[in-house]
Design an enzyme around this catalytic site. Structure first.
Site, PDB file in Angstrom:
ATOM      1  N   THR A  36      17.940 104.486  16.130  1.00  0.00           N
ATOM      2  CA  THR A  36      17.850 103.748  14.794  1.00  0.00           C
ATOM      3  C   THR A  36      16.685 102.687  14.721  1.00  0.00           C
ATOM      4  O   THR A  36      16.252 102.629  13.442  1.00  0.00           O
ATOM      5  CB  THR A  36      19.250 102.824  14.759  1.00  0.00           C
ATOM      6  OG1 THR A  36      20.247 103.762  14.737  1.00  0.00           O
ATOM      7  CG2 THR A  36      19.348 102.166  13.619  1.00  0.00           C
ATOM      8  N   SER A  52      19.565 109.167  20.379  1.00  0.00           N
ATOM      9  CA  SER A  52      19.809 109.161  21.910  1.00  0.00           C
ATOM     10  C   SER A  52      20.906 109.988  22.514  1.00  0.00           C
ATOM     11  O   SER A  52      20.837 110.218  23.632  1.00  0.00           O
ATOM     12  CB  SER A  52      20.228 107.689  22.139  1.00  0.00           C
ATOM     13  OG  SER A  52      21.537 107.368  21.533  1.00  0.00           O
ATOM     14  N   THR A  67      21.186 103.197  20.541  1.00  0.00           N
ATOM     15  CA  THR A  67      22.065 102.470  21.243  1.00  0.00           C
ATOM     16  C   THR A  67      23.156 103.300  21.441  1.00  0.00           C
ATOM     17  O   THR A  67      23.840 103.007  22.618  1.00  0.00           O
ATOM     18  CB  THR A  67      22.660 101.312  20.198  1.00  0.00           C
ATOM     19  OG1 THR A  67      23.104 101.953  19.115  1.00  0.00           O
ATOM     20  CG2 THR A  67      21.523 100.561  19.686  1.00  0.00           C
ATOM     21  N   ASP A  68      23.402 104.453  20.879  1.00  0.00           N
ATOM     22  CA  ASP A  68      24.585 105.254  21.140  1.00  0.00           C
ATOM     23  C   ASP A  68      24.485 105.398  22.948  1.00  0.00           C
ATOM     24  O   ASP A  68      25.826 105.473  23.397  1.00  0.00           O
ATOM     25  CB  ASP A  68      24.481 106.742  20.704  1.00  0.00           C
ATOM     26  CG  ASP A  68      24.790 106.276  19.232  1.00  0.00           C
ATOM     27  OD1 ASP A  68      24.928 105.227  18.618  1.00  0.00           O
ATOM     28  OD2 ASP A  68      24.609 107.425  18.447  1.00  0.00           O
TER      29      ASP A  68
END
Ligand code: DAS
Length: 349
Positions: free
Chosen positions: A18, A65, A97-98
């Site tokens: 992101t 990710s 961030t996942d």
């Protein structure tokens, strides 16, 4: 005018996510944001970085990710070590961030250096009001440039909080305060641009050392109400080299899953974690069939403080390093023992 003191050199690797996502302006299937910006563009968007460090920008991957892999992390760890050898004082990794809770822990296990490695990302992409990427990148570089952030293993910095990779979890789908460390709490915070380290984590022992790029597949199965073992029974025939079982509460499964788990644990490493997301696995409390005592007596390996996601990363890397069943058991024991030695003279190593 006094000459400016030499700034620390920090290398910023971009991997997508992101923080790097923008829109092409198209609608329909082509709509939505996707990773497009590289490390150089991310760094240029935050002019304050120039006062913190001399930056080197490396576009390493451009992915959501969820598409990153352990071989990507092995390659990144090798590149980080090369940059440290070439004089970088610290490293920042920007990514989605996942999967930060997994990738940062892989780096924690793979990069053995007293210099800081900091992973960051963003929850609001650059096209949104209140995009958090620039502030997170600035915070991450401030931490990576701080000598006191060294010797703590890999760190995750977002929302002005400093977390240890081994404890941090993503806990919310959209909040900028999504990263939490439920078991240990954050190690510190950033205030007015200054990193504050309130707690120090010890260096981990028992890390996998010889690594193959070929990482054997490890399954993660979560115990669920009424589970009848049909997934566990198929783990071996599906080609997995090991299993992490995220059990109920302190480490429990329905009694009817026990025979399949015991059978599998006689041939493959089967690690028992908790699905709760906080706390350490129990080892000596409950005695019912399917309890933690029952499962550990049948050969399952306790994950200790590691949750299922992190236990799976450790088991995968151990298998990639050629560890056998005993080697896996010992590494989980050592890593858990090294955490409990915090405060016993290990801090700051
Ligand atoms: N959820 C997005 C992010 O926070 C996408 C990703 O992980 O790549 O970056």
């Amino acid at each position: 005018m006094a000459a400016q003191a030499e700034l620390p050199r920090v290398t910023v690797f971009s991997l997508g996510g992101t923080i790097a996502s923008t829109s092409s302006g198209g609608g329909g299937a082509a709509g939505g944001v996707r990773p497009r910006l590289g490390a150089q563009e991310l760094v240029e968007a935050v002019p304050q970085l120039r006062d913190v460090a001399e930056l080197e920008a490396v576009a390493f991957r451009q992915a959501a990710s969820g598409d990153l892999t352990l071989p990507d992390m092995i390659a990144l760890a090798a590149e980080i070590i090369r940059r440290f050898d070439a004089g970088s004082s610290g490293v920042v990794v920007t990514q989605g961030t996942d999967t930060i809770e997994e990738t940062s822990f892989a780096l924690d296990l793979l990069v053995r250096s007293p210099r800081p490695v900091v992973v960051t990302g963003a929850m609001r992409n650059p096209t949104l009001a209140g995009a958090d990427g620039p502030a997170n990148l600035l915070g991450a570089v401030q931490v990576a440039a701080a000598p006191e952030a060294g010797g703590l293993g890999t760190l995750v910095v977002l929302n002005d909080e400093i977390h240890a990779a081994r404890f941090v979890r993503k806990t919310h789908t959209s909040s900028p305060a999504t990263f939490r460390s439920p078991t240990a709490g954050p190690l510190g915070w950033i205030v007015e641009g200054r990193p504050r380290i309130a707690l120090r984590t010890p260096v981990l022992d028992g890390l996998p050392s010889v690594l193959d790029q070929d990482v054997p597949p490890v399954a993660l199965v979560t115990a669920v109400l009424g589970d009848d073992a049909r997934l566990v029974e198929r783990v071996e025939e599906a080609g997995y080299a090991g299993l992490v079982l995220a059990g109920f509460g302190g480490g429990h499964v329905p009694a009817q899953v026990v025979p399949a788990l015991a059978d599998l644990a006689s041939r493959l490493p089967v690690v028992l974690a908790s699905r709760t997301g906080g706390g350490e696995l129990l080892q000596e409390t409950y005695g019912f069939p399917g309890s933690e005592r029952d499962l550990l007596a049948r050969g399952l390996i306790p994950a200790g403080f590691l949750d299922g996601l992190k236990a799976r990363i450790l088991l995968s890397l151990l298998l990639a390093a050629g560890a056998d069943l005993e080697g896996v058991r010992k590494a989980f024991e050592q890593i858990n023992a090294s955490v409990s030695s915090a405060g016993a003279g290990e801090a700051g190593r």
